[in-house]
Design a protein around this motif. Structure first.
Motif, PDB file in Angstrom:
ATOM      1  N   GLU A   6      -6.413   2.160  -2.377  1.00 21.73           N
ATOM      2  CA  GLU A   6      -5.124   3.009  -2.642  1.00 21.73           C
ATOM      3  C   GLU A   6      -4.321   2.472  -3.639  1.00 21.73           C
ATOM      4  OE1 GLU A   6      -3.173   2.261   1.268  1.00 21.73           O
ATOM      5  OE2 GLU A   6      -2.749   0.039   0.896  1.00 21.73           O
ATOM      6  N   VAL A   8      -0.827   0.987  -5.418  1.00 21.57           N
ATOM      7  CA  VAL A   8       0.457   0.375  -5.036  1.00 21.57           C
ATOM      8  C   VAL A   8       1.256   0.540  -6.255  1.00 21.57           C
ATOM      9  CG1 VAL A   8       1.304  -2.032  -4.828  1.00 21.57           C
ATOM     10  CG2 VAL A   8      -1.070  -1.314  -3.975  1.00 21.57           C
ATOM     11  N   ARG A 163       2.206   4.606  -2.518  1.00 19.55           N
ATOM     12  CA  ARG A 163       0.797   4.435  -2.405  1.00 19.55           C
ATOM     13  C   ARG A 163      -0.105   5.613  -3.337  1.00 19.55           C
ATOM     14  NH1 ARG A 163       1.784   0.997  -1.692  1.00 19.55           N
ATOM     15  NH2 ARG A 163       2.171  -0.495   0.053  1.00 19.55           N
ATOM     16  N   THR A 164       0.658   6.871  -3.741  1.00 22.90           N
ATOM     17  CA  THR A 164       0.022   7.682  -4.344  1.00 22.90           C
ATOM     18  C   THR A 164       0.810   8.277  -5.386  1.00 22.90           C
ATOM     19  OG1 THR A 164       0.611   9.522  -2.783  1.00 22.90           O
ATOM     20  CG2 THR A 164      -1.232   8.657  -2.176  1.00 22.90           C
TER      21      THR A 164
END
Ligand code: ADP
Ligand code: MG
Ligand code: ZN
Length: 486
Positions: A6, A8, A163-164
């Protein structure tokens, strides 16, 4: 099993503040994309030896406003610091910034995600500093413009809670909205007054480690921020999957190749030799001043959205309307001119935006279109009063969008006033039914949605003059009668 990663991401955002003069001198702040170069400079912002900077009170006030809008603590005791580094756009050899004691810290921003949920992103700090000059590279020469040198800048640093790439985009949009709402910045990223720098790393989903990050410098569009973040997340994940390592670095975005490029390996804080700026006294910010500013804060996007919700708008409508302050203001001007909120939202979000979109206009320039809020309100009222039907109103909106003018005048000009002429409607219905026997048969066989199609044809026959309720009534009556007789 393959590890899934994922993102950061923490964002550093630089926002110029909308003061009339610079951060530490009396020079005017001008549009650095249009003003003649090096005309708004003085010994202070040119970094001559022996000059004394003075803190711009308005810049501090804007910074407090933004800090409060970001739910931050505002420090009572502020110290400016010298951040030493050499670059041709920075004649002093250092930038005055804040280091250990920033003006604002420990805040948060609620972001709105595409699925309708919200997420809290921590704000680590926001501090005041000064902008640099601008370098231009033309052929073999490099030119420098110091107009921008010393323009007040607020740097807003988030926690690595993103996160994205889509969350990074949502964060950027919300932060930009807050800056515009608080009056601190125009949000015009194409002019460079708002720049974004994502710090990006990845980690295995479920872990809480922080791996080596890269920083992508000076992005001046939110779309590019999204693309660069997605690119780096994918690149890091791939490197780790192949057993490689990521080098800490400063990157740029190459729009031609749609990828990041390494600019330099990253310096660390110790390279800057920060120390307290000896030419400026510590800045004390009284609690009374902070409270005064808090009282005067304009309504922020979330509060406005909730107020719009209470008028009966959907969450989607309310969120879209508040995204750009200029759109929210325009919407409220239509209401002030007497139109009903739900209908106004409909007309604005569907019809007005569609026309702007087709003309290649961004939503935030709504204040410049030929349709005025009063004109849209008048148009909606004409439909409500039954003077014109919806289709006629759309035709009129097309005309106003192109040429301006008042709805009532366009009704006359185009002869679109509705007539409750039953025999004319009956004639049109009869014609449509005899022209489309197959569709009539399908209706009789139970396919009720055929009515909508036939209704469209009847309304077209009326050239915008048939009242929709009358046409609907006559059409259903005739259809039902015909089916019964079969
Ligand atoms: P610097 O001042 O050297 O740029 P900071 O510690 O102030 O470094 O962090 C800058 C930004 O980087 C912050 O927004 C922070 O949230 C983010 N950040 C810190 N560590 C990471 C990491 N491992 N991955 C991604 N972003 C990070
Ligand atoms: Mg940094
Ligand atoms: Zn100056």
């Amino acid at each position: 099993m393959a590890t899934t990663f994922e993102g950061v991401i923490g964002l550093e955002v630089h926002a110029e503040l909308l003061t009339t003069s610079k951060m530490f001198c009396g020079c005017a702040v001008v549009d650095s994309t249009t003003a003649a170069p090096n005309m708004h400079v003085c010994p202070i912002c040119l970094g001559m030896p022996g000059v004394l900077p003075v803190i711009n009170r308005a810049a501090v006030e804007y910074a407090i406003r933004v800090g409060l809008a970001l739910n931050c603590e505002i420090a009572p005791y502020n110290v400016f610091a010298r951040k030493s580094y050499f670059y041709p756009d920075q004649p002093k050899g250092f930038q005055i910034s804040q280091y250990e004691l920033p003006l604002a810290k420990n805040g948060y921003l609620m972001i709105d995600l595409p699925d309708g949920s919200t997420k809290r992103i921590g704000i680590r700090r926001a501090h005041l500093e000064e902008d640099t000059g601008k370098l231009m590279h033309i052929g073999n020469s490099s030119l420098v413009d110091f107009n921008r040198s010393g323009v007040p800048l607020l740097e807003i640093v988030s926690e690595p809670d993103i996160r994205t790439a889509d969350e990074a985009e949502a964060y950027a949009r919300k932060l930009r909205a807050l800056l515009i709402y608080s009056g601190a910045n125009t949000g015009d990223m194409s002019k460079g007054v708002l720049r974004m720098e994502p710090n990006i790393s990845v980690r295995p989903v479920g872990s809480d480690e922080f791996r080596t990050r890269v920083e992508v410098k000076n992005l001046n569009s939110i779309k590019v921020l999204q693309k660069a973040s997605a690119f780096e997340i994918a690149r890091h994940a791939k490197v780790y999957e192949q057993g490689g390592t990521i080098k800490q670095a400063t990157l740029g975005w190459d729009e031609m190749r749609q990828q990041t490029v390494v600019q330099r390996e990253k310096e660390s804080a110790s390279d800057y030799r920060y120390f307290p700026e000896p030419d400026l006294p510590p800045l004390h910010i009284s609690r009374e001043w902070v409270e005064e500013i808090r009282q005067q804060l304009p309504e922020m996007p979330d509060a406005k959205r909730d107020r719009f919700l209470s008028m009966g708008l959907s969450r989607y409508e309310a969120s879209v309307l508040v995204t750009e302050r200029s759109v929210a203001d325009w919407f409220e001007q239509v209401l002030a001119a007497g139109a009903e909120p739900k209908k106004t939202a409909n007309w604005l979000l569907n019809e007005v935006f569609a026309r702007m979109n087709k003309a290649g206009l961004d939503q935030d320039v709504i204040g410049t279109i030929k349709v005025t809020p009063a004109a849209l309100a008048a148009l909606i009222k004409l439909v409500d009063a039954g003077t014109i039907n919806n289709n006629a109103a759309k035709t009129i909106l097309d005309n106003i969008f192109e040429q301006g003018g008042e709805p009532a005048e366009w009704v006359k000009e185009l002869g679109l006033e509705q007539t409750r002429d039953v025999s004319a409607v009956e004639a049109a219905v009869a014609k449509v039914m005899s022209d489309n026997p197959k569709d009539v048969d399908r209706f009789c066989a139970g396919e009720e949605k055929v009515v909508r199609f036939l209704m469209g044809l009847v309304m077209r026959e009326g050239k915008g003059k048939f009242p929709a309720d009358l046409a609907q009534q006559v059409l259903t009556e005739k259809l039902t009668a015909l089916c019964g007789s079969k």
